[in-house]
Scaffold this active site. Structure first.
Site, PDB file in Angstrom:
ATOM      1  CG  ASN A 143      -1.982  -1.132   1.074  1.00  0.00           C
ATOM      2  OD1 ASN A 143      -2.630  -1.296   0.054  1.00  0.00           O
ATOM      3  ND2 ASN A 143      -2.065  -1.957   2.113  1.00  0.00           N
TER       4      ASN A 143
ATOM      5  NE  ARG B   7      -2.075   2.990   3.316  1.00  0.00           N
ATOM      6  CZ  ARG B   7      -1.084   2.402   3.951  1.00  0.00           C
ATOM      7  NH1 ARG B   7       0.164   2.610   3.569  1.00  0.00           N
ATOM      8  NH2 ARG B   7      -1.325   1.602   4.938  1.00  0.00           N
TER       9      ARG B   7
ATOM     10  CG  ASN C  30       7.404   1.689   5.709  1.00  0.00           C
ATOM     11  OD1 ASN C  30       6.792   0.865   6.381  1.00  0.00           O
ATOM     12  ND2 ASN C  30       6.966   2.917   5.522  1.00  0.00           N
TER      13      ASN C  30
ATOM     14  NE  ARG D 264      -1.676   5.006  12.249  1.00  0.00           N
ATOM     15  CZ  ARG D 264      -1.579   4.484  11.022  1.00  0.00           C
ATOM     16  NH1 ARG D 264      -0.394   4.374  10.450  1.00  0.00           N
ATOM     17  NH2 ARG D 264      -2.665   4.112  10.383  1.00  0.00           N
TER      18      ARG D 264
HETATM   19  C1  DQA Z   1       3.448   2.226   8.065  1.00  0.00           C
HETATM   20  C2  DQA Z   1       2.660   1.940   9.363  1.00  0.00           C
HETATM   21  C3  DQA Z   1       1.959   0.596   9.276  1.00  0.00           C
HETATM   22  O1  DQA Z   1       1.260   0.324  10.479  1.00  0.00           O
HETATM   23  C4  DQA Z   1       0.977   0.604   8.132  1.00  0.00           C
HETATM   24  O2  DQA Z   1       0.360  -0.665   8.001  1.00  0.00           O
HETATM   25  C5  DQA Z   1       1.569   1.039   6.854  1.00  0.00           C
HETATM   26  C6  DQA Z   1       2.552   2.125   6.845  1.00  0.00           C
HETATM   27  C7  DQA Z   1       4.056   3.649   8.068  1.00  0.00           C
HETATM   28  O3  DQA Z   1       4.889   3.907   7.221  1.00  0.00           O
HETATM   29  O4  DQA Z   1       3.668   4.495   8.891  1.00  0.00           O
HETATM   30  O5  DQA Z   1       1.183   0.579   5.776  1.00  0.00           O
HETATM   31  O6  DQA Z   1       4.511   1.312   7.973  1.00  0.00           O
END
Ligand code: DQA
Length: 143
Positions: A10, A17, A73, A106
């Site tokens: 994603n 997004r 990431n 979060r």
């Molecule tokens: C993320 C944080 C994750 O929890 C989330 O699922 C993501 C992006 C971030 O870059 O803040 O897809 O890794």
């Protein structure tokens, strides 16, 4: 120094997004930012993005013997993937973990990272700058 930057699921949807969490800039802008940060630090870098856990595992395995550092990431796989953590441990390439958002502020399911114990460092909540810090940490040992 050769760096591999891996972005998980994603992250290719940046800009579309949840911009209130991840910012308004798109994935191409992130890639340009990463390339500039690597060049500025004097490193070469390849950037890889996938929405598939196994593809990320394959990429980490392929990095063995050809990259000196990994910035990752893992996105949602951070919180679920033993396979990605095992692949990183297996190749033993110095790795820094990055999150655009501050995952600790979060939902509680984002508080655990399978990658954190094997990462030399984790940067979170700094947006794109986290990638620059990760690159500089790997190349120059700069905190
Ligand atoms: C993320 C944080 C994750 O929890 C989330 O699922 C993501 C992006 C971030 O870059 O803040 O897809 O890794």
């Amino acid at each position: 120094m050769k760096l591999l930057v891996i972005n998980g699921p994603n992250l290719n949807m940046l800009g579309i997004r949840e911009p209130e969490i991840y910012g308004a800039q798109n994935y191409a802008a992130l890639c340009a930012y990463i390339k500039d940060a690597a060049a500025e630090a004097g490193a070469s870098c390849e950037i890889y993005q996938s929405n598939h856990e196994g593809a990320i595992v394959d990429k980490i395995q392929e990095a063995y013997g050809s990259f000196d550092g990994i910035v990752i990431n893992p996105a949602a796989y951070t919180h679920t993937s033993v396979a990605i953590a095992d692949a990183l441990s297996g190749v033993a390439i110095p790795t820094v973990e990055v999150h655009l958002s501050d995952v600790m502020q979060r939902e509680s399911f984002r508080h655990h990272s399978f990658v954190a114990p094997i990462a030399k460092k984790t940067y979170m909540g700094l947006g794109f700058e986290g990638y620059k810090k990760a690159i500089r940490y790997l190349v120059k040992n700069e905190e």
